[in-house]
Enzyme design. Structure first.
Site, PDB file in Angstrom:
ATOM      1  CB  CYS A   1      42.366  26.009  50.901  1.00  0.00           C
ATOM      2  SG  CYS A   1      43.660  25.751  49.664  1.00  0.00           S
TER       3      CYS A   1
ATOM      4  CD  GLU B   1      42.417  21.152  43.826  1.00  0.00           C
ATOM      5  OE1 GLU B   1      42.611  21.011  45.059  1.00  0.00           O
ATOM      6  OE2 GLU B   1      42.793  20.317  42.994  1.00  0.00           O
TER       7      GLU B   1
END
Length: 457
Positions: A245, A211
């Site tokens: 993110c 991720e």
């Protein structure tokens, strides 16, 4: 004995005993985890405040409440997810029945980042537990207060041969851990470190979920609801001071609405955090001095339309809007990961797509529009991990949606059922009855080719 070897050996023995496999065991441990989080709730909030200056509302909403929802969703559906899935079988293998069985992968290594140090450790752990695995948790050493709370929570709740916590400098600890084979490695963090994780997993042929991040664009079309778009963009950008993110990394605004959008975003900053965000109890700080220096450097790479103030001692960077930014500037080449928001104009959708293509495969994409055609254009023409139409960030909160990157923004997916699938191996089994045994498949074959072609045409 090497402590990592001792942990690995103990967990392999525990997993091989079969204790983690029953539904009752998995559900009991998920309930234990939820109870432990509730017990440590105030300590978690305090730690997040100390590490990142997160307000309790933001800390609870983004790091604790999401986990309660995820655990409850998993408990509700786990029996169904574990159930063998019957599928059809080829006629030529009659009488046969086929099923797909989900089985735990085994030993898992979960590596968390510092920006959401609690939630991004616990969310994959929920999936690992649900799928029946053991887990080693590598916490972020940069969020020191949260690291301590997680260590205390886990060691008080689970035996280390089932779930163990490892602390220390990541660049030292992770290579030592990954000398041992894990059946799955789950990493959340930067692209450069993600590449190293993949390299270390390759000799063991371990499956890996990465991720990562990237430059997530936010497109504001000329038909968008500008005031609403401005509020939601600033909210998404300033959540955790941009250290997210999936934060909007930059804005592409249609030339006809760009001036109005900038004005509305400036107004939203004031509405959210006051005339001086440094004094707002709701505005977070940058994690450390190194990150502060990196993000501060971007302030010189465009015209400051709002914000721009900094305080190195407090690691404070004001919510900042940049205009007149060159596409070749570092702020448009690197993931910003801070409260600096470049705003660039575009004239048509293809031009916007071309700008996005300079930093391909964003983790998220956001488009503000009232046009179904515009919405579909970006869905169809831009590869990205996930995103929103007329909103930011919130797709992450839906346990029914897969979350994960593509290309440079990562590989694999999780949340809800997708977490269970990530930490499971799916084993196909065909069972054939013995009450009849057609001779057509056995030698001698003679002229059976014609019959075979009829069956498999």
């Amino acid at each position: 004995m090497d402590p990592f070897n001792a942990i690995h050996t103990a967990q392999r023995r525990f997993f091989d005993s079969g204790k983690t496999r029953p539904l009752a065991f998995r559900k009991a441990r998920l309930k234990q985890l939820k109870k432990a989080i509730k017990t440590h709730e105030q300590a978690i909030l305090d730690a997040l405040g100390a590490d990142l200056h997160k307000a309790p509302v933001e800390a609870y909403g983004s790091e604790i409440g999401l986990l309660y929802d995820e655990i409850d969703h998993t408990l509700t559906n786990l029996r169904q997810w574990m159930r063998p899935d019957p599928v059809s079988s080829p006629l030529m293998h009659y009488p046969s029945a086929s099923r797909i069985y989900a089985e735990p992968k085994g030993l898992t290594l979960l590596i968390a980042p510092w920006n959401y140090p609690f939630q991004l450790m616990m969310a994959p752990l929920i999936g690992a537990i649900a799928a029946g695995n053991c887990a080693v948790l590598k916490l972020s050493e940069q969020a020191t207060h949260t690291e301590k709370v997680i260590r205390d929570l886990i060691t008080a709740t689970f035996e280390p041969e089932y779930i163990a916590v490892v602390t220390g400098e990541g660049q030292v600890v992770i290579p030592r851990l990954m000398q041992h084979r894990f059946d799955h490695v789950f990493f959340t963090g930067s692209i450069p470190v993600g590449k190293k994780i993949l390299e270390m997993a390759a000799p063991h042929l371990s499956t890996v979920t990465l991720e990562l991040g990237g430059k997530s664009p936010c497109i504001v079309d000329r038909g968008a609801a500008i005031r609403t778009a401005a509020r939601r963009i600033i909210w998404g950008k300033c959540w955790n001071a941009g250290q997210t993110c999936i934060a909007p990394d930059y804005v592409l605004a249609h030339t006809s609405v760009l001036p109005q959008l900038v004005d509305e975003m400036k107004a939203a900053i004031t509405r959210f955090f006051g005339e001086n965000p440094a004094q707002s109890p709701d505005y977070p700080r940058i994690i450390n001095d190194k990150r502060f220096a990196q993000v501060s450097a971007y302030l010189q790479q465009g015209k400051i339309a709002a914000g721009g103030q900094t305080d190195a001692a407090g690691r404070y960077i004001a919510p900042t809007i940049l205009t007149d930014v060159s596409l070749d500037a570092p702020v448009m080449q690197e993931e910003i990961f801070g409260p600096v928001l470049p705003v660039l104009p575009f004239s048509d959708l293809k031009e916007a797509a071309a700008v996005i293509a300079r930093n391909p495969y964003p983790l998220s994409l956001y488009v503000f529009t009232r046009s179904a055609k515009t919405e579909q254009f970006f869905v169809d023409n831009v590869p990205f991990g996930g995103g929103c139409v007329n909103n930011t960030l919130v797709h992450f909160t839906n346990a029914e949606l897969p979350f994960g990157g593509v290309g440079f923004s990562g590989m694999g997916r999780y949340h809800g059922r997708y977490s269970f699938e990530t930490f499971s191996h799916f084993k196909g089994v065909m069972k054939t009855g013995t009450w009849i045994d057609p001779k057509v498949k056995y030698p001698p074959f003679g002229n059976k080719l014609r019959l075979l072609k009829m069956i498999q045409k």
